[in-house]
Design an enzyme around this catalytic site. Structure first.
Site, PDB file in Angstrom:
ATOM      1  N   ASP A  66       0.865  -1.161   0.000  1.00  0.00           N
ATOM      2  CA  ASP A  66       0.000   0.000   0.000  1.00  0.00           C
ATOM      3  C   ASP A  66       0.906   1.216   0.000  1.00  0.00           C
ATOM      4  O   ASP A  66       1.833   1.308   0.806  1.00  0.00           O
ATOM      5  CB  ASP A  66      -0.892  -0.025   1.250  1.00  0.00           C
ATOM      6  CG  ASP A  66      -2.173   0.718   0.981  1.00  0.00           C
ATOM      7  OD1 ASP A  66      -2.748   0.520  -0.102  1.00  0.00           O
ATOM      8  OD2 ASP A  66      -2.578   1.522   1.829  1.00  0.00           O
ATOM      9  N   SER A  67       0.645   2.130  -0.937  1.00  0.00           N
ATOM     10  CA  SER A  67       1.537   3.286  -1.005  1.00  0.00           C
ATOM     11  C   SER A  67       0.736   4.562  -1.142  1.00  0.00           C
ATOM     12  O   SER A  67      -0.458   4.537  -1.434  1.00  0.00           O
ATOM     13  CB  SER A  67       2.522   3.128  -2.158  1.00  0.00           C
ATOM     14  OG  SER A  67       1.889   2.618  -3.291  1.00  0.00           O
ATOM     15  N   GLY A 142       1.365   6.800 -12.249  1.00  0.00           N
ATOM     16  CA  GLY A 142       0.764   7.547 -11.146  1.00  0.00           C
ATOM     17  C   GLY A 142       1.302   8.969 -11.017  1.00  0.00           C
ATOM     18  O   GLY A 142       1.331   9.734 -11.997  1.00  0.00           O
ATOM     19  N   TYR A 143       1.742   9.310  -9.819  1.00  0.00           N
ATOM     20  CA  TYR A 143       2.197  10.665  -9.527  1.00  0.00           C
ATOM     21  C   TYR A 143       3.639  10.948  -9.969  1.00  0.00           C
ATOM     22  O   TYR A 143       4.167  12.021  -9.688  1.00  0.00           O
ATOM     23  CB  TYR A 143       2.074  10.942  -8.018  1.00  0.00           C
ATOM     24  CG  TYR A 143       0.657  10.868  -7.493  1.00  0.00           C
ATOM     25  CD1 TYR A 143      -0.254  11.893  -7.731  1.00  0.00           C
ATOM     26  CD2 TYR A 143       0.217   9.772  -6.744  1.00  0.00           C
ATOM     27  CE1 TYR A 143      -1.552  11.840  -7.253  1.00  0.00           C
ATOM     28  CE2 TYR A 143      -1.084   9.699  -6.253  1.00  0.00           C
ATOM     29  CZ  TYR A 143      -1.957  10.737  -6.510  1.00  0.00           C
ATOM     30  OH  TYR A 143      -3.247  10.686  -6.031  1.00  0.00           O
ATOM     31  N   LYS A 161      14.788   5.543 -11.133  1.00  0.00           N
ATOM     32  CA  LYS A 161      13.839   5.706 -10.016  1.00  0.00           C
ATOM     33  C   LYS A 161      13.976   4.559  -9.018  1.00  0.00           C
ATOM     34  O   LYS A 161      13.853   4.757  -7.809  1.00  0.00           O
ATOM     35  CB  LYS A 161      12.408   5.746 -10.566  1.00  0.00           C
ATOM     36  CG  LYS A 161      11.348   5.718  -9.499  1.00  0.00           C
ATOM     37  CD  LYS A 161       9.952   5.558 -10.052  1.00  0.00           C
ATOM     38  CE  LYS A 161       8.958   5.340  -8.923  1.00  0.00           C
ATOM     39  NZ  LYS A 161       7.608   5.029  -9.402  1.00  0.00           N
ATOM     40  N   HIS A 166      10.573   4.830  -2.634  1.00  0.00           N
ATOM     41  CA  HIS A 166       9.959   4.257  -1.430  1.00  0.00           C
ATOM     42  C   HIS A 166       9.781   2.741  -1.583  1.00  0.00           C
ATOM     43  O   HIS A 166      10.023   1.969  -0.682  1.00  0.00           O
ATOM     44  CB  HIS A 166       8.602   4.944  -1.186  1.00  0.00           C
ATOM     45  CG  HIS A 166       7.709   4.986  -2.395  1.00  0.00           C
ATOM     46  ND1 HIS A 166       8.147   5.373  -3.631  1.00  0.00           N
ATOM     47  CD2 HIS A 166       6.407   4.645  -2.568  1.00  0.00           C
ATOM     48  CE1 HIS A 166       7.163   5.284  -4.498  1.00  0.00           C
ATOM     49  NE2 HIS A 166       6.085   4.853  -3.876  1.00  0.00           N
TER      50      HIS A 166
HETATM   51  P1  ITT Z   1      -3.274  -1.970  -5.434  1.00  0.00           P
HETATM   52  O1  ITT Z   1      -4.139  -2.935  -6.184  1.00  0.00           O
HETATM   53  O2  ITT Z   1      -1.889  -2.501  -5.224  1.00  0.00           O
HETATM   54  O3  ITT Z   1      -3.886  -1.442  -4.160  1.00  0.00           O
HETATM   55  P2  ITT Z   1      -3.407   0.819  -6.261  1.00  0.00           P
HETATM   56  O4  ITT Z   1      -2.968   1.559  -7.497  1.00  0.00           O
HETATM   57  O5  ITT Z   1      -4.830   0.991  -5.807  1.00  0.00           O
HETATM   58  O6  ITT Z   1      -3.050  -0.729  -6.445  1.00  0.00           O
HETATM   59  P3  ITT Z   1      -2.580   1.997  -3.709  1.00  0.00           P
HETATM   60  O7  ITT Z   1      -3.935   1.723  -3.107  1.00  0.00           O
HETATM   61  O8  ITT Z   1      -1.392   1.649  -2.902  1.00  0.00           O
HETATM   62  O9  ITT Z   1      -2.416   1.224  -5.111  1.00  0.00           O
HETATM   63  O10 ITT Z   1      -2.557   3.505  -4.157  1.00  0.00           O
HETATM   64  C1  ITT Z   1      -1.396   4.191  -4.359  1.00  0.00           C
HETATM   65  C2  ITT Z   1      -1.615   5.364  -5.283  1.00  0.00           C
HETATM   66  O11 ITT Z   1      -0.398   6.115  -5.293  1.00  0.00           O
HETATM   67  C3  ITT Z   1      -1.875   4.943  -6.729  1.00  0.00           C
HETATM   68  O12 ITT Z   1      -2.703   5.899  -7.369  1.00  0.00           O
HETATM   69  C4  ITT Z   1      -0.493   4.962  -7.346  1.00  0.00           C
HETATM   70  O13 ITT Z   1      -0.541   5.264  -8.720  1.00  0.00           O
HETATM   71  C5  ITT Z   1       0.225   6.056  -6.556  1.00  0.00           C
HETATM   72  N1  ITT Z   1       1.629   5.659  -6.393  1.00  0.00           N
HETATM   73  C6  ITT Z   1       2.121   4.695  -5.580  1.00  0.00           C
HETATM   74  N2  ITT Z   1       3.430   4.531  -5.768  1.00  0.00           N
HETATM   75  C7  ITT Z   1       3.778   5.402  -6.738  1.00  0.00           C
HETATM   76  C8  ITT Z   1       4.971   5.674  -7.400  1.00  0.00           C
HETATM   77  O14 ITT Z   1       6.088   4.999  -7.167  1.00  0.00           O
HETATM   78  N3  ITT Z   1       4.972   6.612  -8.336  1.00  0.00           N
HETATM   79  C9  ITT Z   1       3.843   7.289  -8.639  1.00  0.00           C
HETATM   80  N4  ITT Z   1       2.667   7.079  -8.082  1.00  0.00           N
HETATM   81  C10 ITT Z   1       2.621   6.123  -7.123  1.00  0.00           C
END
Ligand code: ITT
Length: 181
Positions: A66-67, A142-143, A161, A166
């Site tokens: 979870d991130s 993502g971000y 990266k 993280h």
């Molecule tokens: P899961 O099925 O693994 O939960 P998820 O995309 O819903 O997939 P999370 O609930 O952990 O994952 O949400 C994390 C959000 O933060 C998600 O929108 C990711 O795109 C973003 N994120 C996480 N790590 C990132 C990274 O290394 N670089 C950019 N965005 C990141």
């Protein structure tokens, strides 16, 4: 070769974990399983609970991660809601919220929760950076285009990266622990 299953719906997360695993002699295999992610304000609690919920469905050991992105000037928003916020307002929405804001400090946090067949173990990683003034780069996911580490955004870095992220830090702890078991 150690093999582990990574349950995630996010291909970007899986690709990175797989590439990082290769450096540690761990083969990361992707599994997609639908589940309702518990809500909460603490990433570690969410990750732990998610792994417990999944352990009732999955026979083998596995990990999830979870991130989230935590922006200082927004009091840690979007944090545990990062996935939802990304899908709704996205990078342009975050940039809008940050218009005219001097303090650009932000961090990414990742919590891995590993179900070993018996109990859940967690591993954390964090990277500090800044919210860019505009989106730059097209690698990553993502971000990444709005997260600056030193002078480049994660989306401008490509595989570089994976040295600073993280996810790398959390996986490094996890793989180190796994290889000593
Ligand atoms: P899961 O099925 O693994 O939960 P998820 O995309 O819903 O997939 P999370 O609930 O952990 O994952 O949400 C994390 C959000 O933060 C998600 O929108 C990711 O795109 C973003 N994120 C996480 N790590 C990132 C990274 O290394 N670089 C950019 N965005 C990141």
């Amino acid at each position: 070769m150690i093999e582990v299953i990574f349950i995630t719906s996010n291909e970007g997360k899986y690709r990175e974990a797989r590439a990082i695993g290769e450096k540690y002699g761990v083969e990361v295999n992707w599994m997609q399983v639908e589940y309702l992610e518990p809500q909460g304000t603490d990433l570690k609690e969410i990750a732990k609970k998610s792994a417990e919920i999944l352990s009732e469905k999955i026979d083998s050991s596995f990990f999830i991660e979870d991130s989230g992105l935590f922006v200082e000037a927004l009091n840690g928003f979007p944090g545990p809601y990062s996935s939802y916020v990304f899908k709704t307002i996205g990078n342009s929405g975050i940039l809008k919220l940050m218009e005219g804001v001097e303090n650009r400090n932000a961090y990414f946090m990742a919590v891995i929760a590993y179900w070993d067949g018996n109990k859940v173990w967690t591993f954390e990683g964090r990277v500090d950076g800044k919210i860019a003034k505009s989106a730059r780069g097209d690698a990553g996911f993502g971000y990444d285009p709005i997260f600056e580490y030193e002078d480049k955004t994660f989306a401008e870095m490509g595989d570089e990266k994976n040295e600073y992220s993280h996810r790398r830090k959390a996986l490094e702890k996890f793989f180190g622990w796994l290889s000593k078991r």
